[in-house]
Write an enzyme that holds these catalytic residues in place. Structure first.
Site, PDB file in Angstrom:
ATOM      1  NE  ARG A 165      -3.394   4.667   2.972  1.00  0.00           N
ATOM      2  CZ  ARG A 165      -5.474   4.911   2.670  1.00  0.00           C
ATOM      3  NH1 ARG A 165      -5.391   5.815   2.659  1.00  0.00           N
ATOM      4  NH2 ARG A 165      -6.446   3.535   3.038  1.00  0.00           N
ATOM      5  CD  GLU A 166      -0.219   0.221   4.311  1.00  0.00           C
ATOM      6  OE1 GLU A 166       0.549  -0.790   4.249  1.00  0.00           O
ATOM      7  OE2 GLU A 166      -1.569   0.282   4.271  1.00  0.00           O
TER       8      GLU A 166
ATOM      9  CE1 TYR B 105      -8.635  -5.153   7.323  1.00  0.00           C
ATOM     10  CE2 TYR B 105      -8.935  -3.069   8.081  1.00  0.00           C
ATOM     11  CZ  TYR B 105      -8.472  -3.863   6.870  1.00  0.00           C
ATOM     12  OH  TYR B 105      -7.616  -3.292   6.349  1.00  0.00           O
TER      13      TYR B 105
ATOM     14  NE  ARG C  22      -6.526   0.097   0.472  1.00  0.00           N
ATOM     15  CZ  ARG C  22      -6.274  -0.273   1.867  1.00  0.00           C
ATOM     16  NH1 ARG C  22      -5.486  -0.120   3.310  1.00  0.00           N
ATOM     17  NH2 ARG C  22      -6.416  -2.104   1.909  1.00  0.00           N
TER      18      ARG C  22
ATOM     19  CE1 TYR D  17      -3.862   4.132  12.162  1.00  0.00           C
ATOM     20  CE2 TYR D  17      -2.981   4.439   9.476  1.00  0.00           C
ATOM     21  CZ  TYR D  17      -4.270   4.793  10.927  1.00  0.00           C
ATOM     22  OH  TYR D  17      -5.192   5.340  10.743  1.00  0.00           O
TER      23      TYR D  17
ATOM     24  CG  HIS E  52       0.564  -4.478   4.948  1.00  0.00           C
ATOM     25  ND1 HIS E  52      -0.307  -3.960   3.717  1.00  0.00           N
ATOM     26  CD2 HIS E  52       0.600  -5.659   4.950  1.00  0.00           C
ATOM     27  CE1 HIS E  52      -0.574  -4.659   3.091  1.00  0.00           C
ATOM     28  NE2 HIS E  52       0.225  -6.077   3.779  1.00  0.00           N
TER      29      HIS E  52
ATOM     30  CG  HIS F 133      -1.823  -0.903   1.094  1.00  0.00           C
ATOM     31  ND1 HIS F 133      -2.338  -1.787   2.297  1.00  0.00           N
ATOM     32  CD2 HIS F 133      -2.893  -1.327  -0.030  1.00  0.00           C
ATOM     33  CE1 HIS F 133      -2.909  -2.795   1.829  1.00  0.00           C
ATOM     34  NE2 HIS F 133      -3.602  -2.534   0.640  1.00  0.00           N
TER      35      HIS F 133
ATOM     36  CD  GLU G 164      -1.901  -3.628   9.246  1.00  0.00           C
ATOM     37  OE1 GLU G 164      -1.247  -2.247   9.242  1.00  0.00           O
ATOM     38  OE2 GLU G 164      -2.500  -3.908   8.093  1.00  0.00           O
TER      39      GLU G 164
END
Length: 342
Positions: free
Chosen positions: A94-95, A272, A150, A222, A220, A92, A294
């Site tokens: 933006r990470e 999730y 993302r 956060y 990943h 992703h 994360e």
């Protein structure tokens, strides 16, 4: 809830070409700042050039926009069929802490080989495949245009929206719960599984080497969590005891650095439900240990983790990854008979 009052200032802090950015030669490459795609790729070439006995660089394919998908193989070339660990970062865009960690991992592995007994053993007995930037097009776009991008950058014919969530595009329970079929959503699963050339290329590589790859690790941010399958359903994986023990050991090792507590467990219950994820795919394809980290933090800075936190975040994560890799060299004994008095 907005935590950062001056968002633009925080963003500029991380992309500004400050004089303090040492980035020219590999000997003084600064691992405590975020680097652009071009800098990371040049750094990979330099690593490949200066560390021929431990590093081998190759490409697994090309991105949607035609950029090479580079991977570094780390390990002593002792015997041909070594067990291997795959680590990818930057799925992703933006990470940004992800690619920073992958670079940190390579630096630490090479720098501590022959000095640190654990790392020496790991590099002697295992190969590590490290992909610092999985989603190269998206990562570049997050530097040039939209810091919070993302997805990938593939074009959609029916809609103007671009990009697919590269962690919803794998061929496992594709586009079911926890993924969107709308091209404008951040969790868009794509027009079909492996529609993204980046996902297709990595899946092809992992498939080809699945006999040897014993662990798949995806970095990943956060949330401060360590996740394992399943993502797509609330069920227990067959080798739960071994995976749960590995996760426990990893989180304990991470905690030992600065006292940062990570939650760990199956992705579906801990974070999730999501379908078409890389950890479910890796696990389904015979890789017994599939993890998604994360990293920091839990939302104060979120994706804009300050550069001052790169070092502590990477230091603690390094301990966790070393713990997982070390566990692969031991046989997992979690049979209840081993602990008759519990």
């Amino acid at each position: 809830m907005v935590f950062i009052s001056n968002l633009q200032k925080e963003i500029e802090k991380q992309t500004g070409y400050r004089s303090s950015r040492r980035r020219r030669s590999e000997s003084q490459y600064d691992y405590e700042v975020y680097h652009s795609l071009e800098e990371i790729q040049n750094w990979m070439l330099e690593m490949n050039r200066t560390q021929p006995d431990l590093v081998d660089m190759f490409s697994v394919g090309k991105s949607y926009e035609g950029r090479p998908l580079y991977v570094l193989q780390l390990g002593k070339r002792s015997r041909p069929q070594k067990k291997a660990v795959w680590i990818d970062c930057g799925v992703h865009a933006r990470e940004w802490i992800g690619p920073a960690f992958c670079q940190w991992f390579v630096k630490e592995a090479i720098g501590s080989y022959q000095y640190d007994s654990v790392m020496t053993r790991l590099l002697n007995q295992l190969n590590f495949y490290v992909m610092p930037v999985f989603n190269v097009d998206g990562y570049r776009f997050s530097w040039t245009t939209d810091r919070f991008w993302r997805k990938t950058r593939s074009k959609n014919h029916k809609f103007h929206c671009r990009g697919v969530d590269a962690n919803r595009n794998w061929k496992v329970k594709w586009c079911e719960e926890g993924a969107s079929s709308h091209p404008c959503d951040d969790t868009y699963c794509g027009p079909f599984p492996e529609s993204e050339p980046e996902v297709k290329a990595v899946a092809k590589f992992l498939r080809k080497h699945k006999k040897r790859i014993k662990a798949y690790i995806s970095i990943h941010a956060y949330a401060q969590m360590l996740l394992y399958p399943y993502s797509y359903k609330y069920a227990t994986i067959p080798n739960f005891d071994c995976v749960e023990l590995a996760a426990h050991n990893a989180v304990t090792a991470l905690y030992s650095a600065y006292g940062v507590r990570y939650r760990y467990g199956p992705a579906s219950t801990t974070l999730y439900v999501s379908s078409g994820s890389s950890i479910d795919w890796a696990y389904r394809n015979g890789i017994p240990y599939a993890f998604a980290f994360e990293l920091r933090d839990t939302g104060y800075f979120g994706f804009l983790l300050p550069e001052t936190l790169i070092s502590p975040t990477c230091t603690e994560t390094m301990r966790a990854v070393k713990a997982i890799a070390s566990g692969l060299l031991k046989k997992c004994e979690t049979d209840r008979e081993t602990f008759p008095y519990i």
